[in-house]
Design a protein around this motif. Structure first.
Motif, short mmCIF file in Angstrom:
data_model
loop_
_atom_site.label_atom_id
_atom_site.label_comp_id
_atom_site.label_asym_id
_atom_site.label_seq_id
_atom_site.Cartn_x
_atom_site.Cartn_y
_atom_site.Cartn_z
N CYS A 277 0.83 -1.21 0.00
CA CYS A 277 0.00 0.00 0.00
C CYS A 277 0.86 1.26 0.00
O CYS A 277 0.55 2.23 -0.70
N LEU A 278 1.93 1.24 0.78
CA LEU A 278 2.77 2.43 0.84
C LEU A 278 3.48 2.67 -0.48
O LEU A 278 3.60 3.82 -0.94
N ALA A 279 3.95 1.62 -1.14
CA ALA A 279 4.56 1.79 -2.46
C ALA A 279 3.57 2.40 -3.44
O ALA A 279 3.91 3.33 -4.20
N ARG A 280 2.33 1.92 -3.43
CA ARG A 280 1.31 2.46 -4.32
C ARG A 280 1.00 3.91 -3.97
O ARG A 280 0.83 4.77 -4.87
N ALA A 281 0.90 4.22 -2.68
CA ALA A 281 0.59 5.58 -2.27
C ALA A 281 1.67 6.56 -2.70
O ALA A 281 1.37 7.70 -3.11
N ILE A 282 2.93 6.16 -2.65
CA ILE A 282 4.03 7.02 -3.09
C ILE A 282 3.87 7.35 -4.57
O ILE A 282 3.94 8.51 -4.98
N ALA A 283 3.64 6.32 -5.39
CA ALA A 283 3.47 6.56 -6.82
C ALA A 283 2.25 7.42 -7.10
O ALA A 283 2.28 8.32 -7.95
N ARG A 284 1.16 7.18 -6.39
CA ARG A 284 -0.05 7.98 -6.60
C ARG A 284 0.19 9.45 -6.25
O ARG A 284 -0.33 10.35 -6.92
N GLY A 285 0.95 9.71 -5.20
CA GLY A 285 1.22 11.09 -4.82
C GLY A 285 2.00 11.85 -5.88
O GLY A 285 1.69 13.01 -6.19
N VAL A 286 3.02 11.21 -6.44
CA VAL A 286 3.82 11.85 -7.49
C VAL A 286 2.99 11.98 -8.77
O VAL A 286 3.02 13.02 -9.44
N HIS A 287 2.23 10.95 -9.10
CA HIS A 287 1.42 10.95 -10.31
C HIS A 287 0.37 12.06 -10.27
O HIS A 287 0.02 12.65 -11.30
N ALA A 288 -0.17 12.37 -9.09
CA ALA A 288 -1.26 13.33 -8.96
C ALA A 288 -0.80 14.77 -8.78
O ALA A 288 -1.64 15.68 -8.74
N ALA A 289 0.50 15.02 -8.70
CA ALA A 289 0.98 16.38 -8.49
C ALA A 289 0.53 17.31 -9.61
O ALA A 289 0.46 16.91 -10.78
N THR A 290 0.23 18.54 -9.26
CA THR A 290 -0.23 19.54 -10.23
C THR A 290 0.71 20.74 -10.24
O THR A 290 1.31 21.08 -9.22
N PRO A 291 0.82 21.43 -11.38
CA PRO A 291 1.72 22.59 -11.46
C PRO A 291 1.15 23.79 -10.75
O PRO A 291 -0.06 23.95 -10.61
N ALA A 292 2.05 24.67 -10.32
CA ALA A 292 1.66 25.93 -9.68
C ALA A 292 2.71 26.98 -10.01
O ALA A 292 3.87 26.66 -10.34
N GLU A 293 2.31 28.22 -9.93
CA GLU A 293 3.22 29.32 -10.23
C GLU A 293 4.44 29.27 -9.31
O GLU A 293 4.33 29.06 -8.10
N GLY A 294 5.61 29.45 -9.89
CA GLY A 294 6.84 29.48 -9.11
C GLY A 294 7.45 28.13 -8.83
O GLY A 294 8.45 28.05 -8.10
N ASP A 295 6.91 27.06 -9.40
CA ASP A 295 7.48 25.73 -9.18
C ASP A 295 8.94 25.68 -9.63
O ASP A 295 9.31 26.26 -10.65
N VAL A 296 9.72 24.92 -8.89
CA VAL A 296 11.12 24.74 -9.26
C VAL A 296 11.33 23.47 -10.07
O VAL A 296 12.41 23.27 -10.65
N LEU A 297 10.31 22.59 -10.13
CA LEU A 297 10.40 21.35 -10.87
C LEU A 297 9.07 21.08 -11.58
O LEU A 297 8.02 21.51 -11.12
N PRO A 298 9.09 20.33 -12.69
CA PRO A 298 7.85 19.96 -13.36
C PRO A 298 7.14 18.83 -12.62
O PRO A 298 7.74 18.11 -11.81
N THR A 299 5.87 18.64 -12.94
CA THR A 299 5.13 17.49 -12.43
C THR A 299 5.35 16.28 -13.33
O THR A 299 5.85 16.40 -14.46
N TRP A 300 4.94 15.11 -12.82
CA TRP A 300 5.02 13.91 -13.65
C TRP A 300 4.17 14.10 -14.90
O TRP A 300 4.59 13.72 -16.01
N ALA A 301 2.97 14.67 -14.77
CA ALA A 301 2.09 14.83 -15.91
C ALA A 301 2.69 15.75 -16.97
O ALA A 301 2.54 15.52 -18.18
#
Length: 327
Positions: A299-323
């Motif tokens: 479950c924790l392995a899946r939750a980690i991937a889901r968190g990164v996969h669901a990240a969204t962009p915002a103004e001033g980000d220093v890195l891109p999202t997975w999407a």
């Protein structure tokens, strides 16, 4: 192990999760609480943790249960979020009774997101009100990605995020994971964007891109900056566990971090897993404890991937999202 109805840690009956975040700060807080106090334990493996009230979770220590667990951004400043949570719980009459007083028990862990592009010119800590707001909004449904403690989270080359997943075991026991992913390592193969946790994916929950091929043993990508990383998590179940059994479940759950993040448990990460047990189902036999530990890691392995996969962009980000990079 099929995911629960929500595929969230709140599939464990009686648990609620709330977030609060500040877009200008690029940081936030996530709170797990329950209808009543629950057994809790902790296991720290990373080399750079930041915590509050974790010593009382040791099996030999007095307090039998906690009222909430807090995951927060803000580095050491973020520990103040637990003060806001404790204030809200006290107002609700919750807490450990001592000499006629109610003292809410609120262990917490923090991650470093001060380099995520936010503005930190505050003179009074914003984390206490964020903690109170997160508690006040706690419920069975909550968002994933760039929210709560995952707001300013980053990994090697990509934004991190807040993730969750659940599983129902064959005997009906439910287990869930909640995680803020801010690792020194990466959740994906750097050449393909495929998640290291792909073998554990259920129902295309993080893109159904398949497992990455062997990269020949090359050292994985990192954001190797001392003191700026941490993956902090909670695994929870409705089984009845002692504090010692809950700690064993937390220890097993760390395998999920190793399956989903390369490298993991480094000297520069504060990798920590809380375990929670609500005790509404019977205690497991030894074989049941084994199954709980395995489910916690998956479950924790899946939750980690889901968190990164669901990240969204915002103004001033220093890195891109997975999407943005691979979607």
């Amino acid at each position: 192990m099929k995911p629960g109805e929500r595929n969230l840690i709140t599939d464990v009956p009686g648990l609620r999760v709330g977030h609060a975040q500040d877009a200008r700060l690029k940081s936030g807080t996530t709170v797990l609480t329950g209808d009543r106090p629950f057994t809790a334990a902790v296991q720290v493996i990373g080399g750079a943790p930041g915590t509050r009230e974790t010593d009382l979770l040791a099996p030999e220590n007095l307090v039998p249960a906690v009222d909430a667990l807090v995951l927060s951004g803000g580095s050491a400043f973020g520990l103040a979020a637990a003060d806001g949570v404790a204030a809200g719980l006290r107002a609700a009459g919750r807490g450990f009774e001592a000499a006629g007083h109610r003292v809410p028990i609120v262990p917490a862990a923090i991650l470093f997101d001060l380099a995520a592009g936010g503005t930190h010119d505050w003179t009074q800590s914003p984390y206490q009100p964020l903690g109170r707001q997160a508690l006040d909004t706690a419920g069975p449904d909550f968002d994933l990605g760039s929210v709560g403690a995952g707001t300013g989270a980053t990994t090697a080359g990509l934004k991190g995020g807040l993730g969750s997943a659940s599983a129902v075991l064959a005997d009906g026991t439910t287990l869930g994971a909640l995680v803020a992913v801010n690792a020194v390592g990466s959740a994906v193969h750097p050449g393909t964007g495929q998640f290291w946790a792909a073998p554990f994916e259920r129902g295309g929950e993080y893109g159904d891109r398949g497992a990455p091929k062997d990269d020949g043993g090359a050292f994985p990508a990192t954001k190797l900056t001392e003191g700026t990383n941490t993956t902090i998590a909670i695994v929870a179940t409705d089984a009845t566990l002692t504090k010692a059994q809950a700690r064993r479940m937390a220890m097993a759950a760390h395998d999920g971090i190793a399956r989903a993040l390369l490298p993991s448990h480094t000297p520069f990460d504060g990798d920590l897993v809380f375990a929670a047990a609500t005790g509404t189902r019977p205690a497991p036999d030894p074989a049941g404890e084994l199954r709980l530990g395995h489910a916690a890691a998956c479950c924790l392995a899946r939750a980690i991937a889901r968190g990164v996969h669901a990240a969204t962009p915002a103004e001033g980000d220093v890195l891109p999202t997975w999407a943005e990079s691979w979607g």
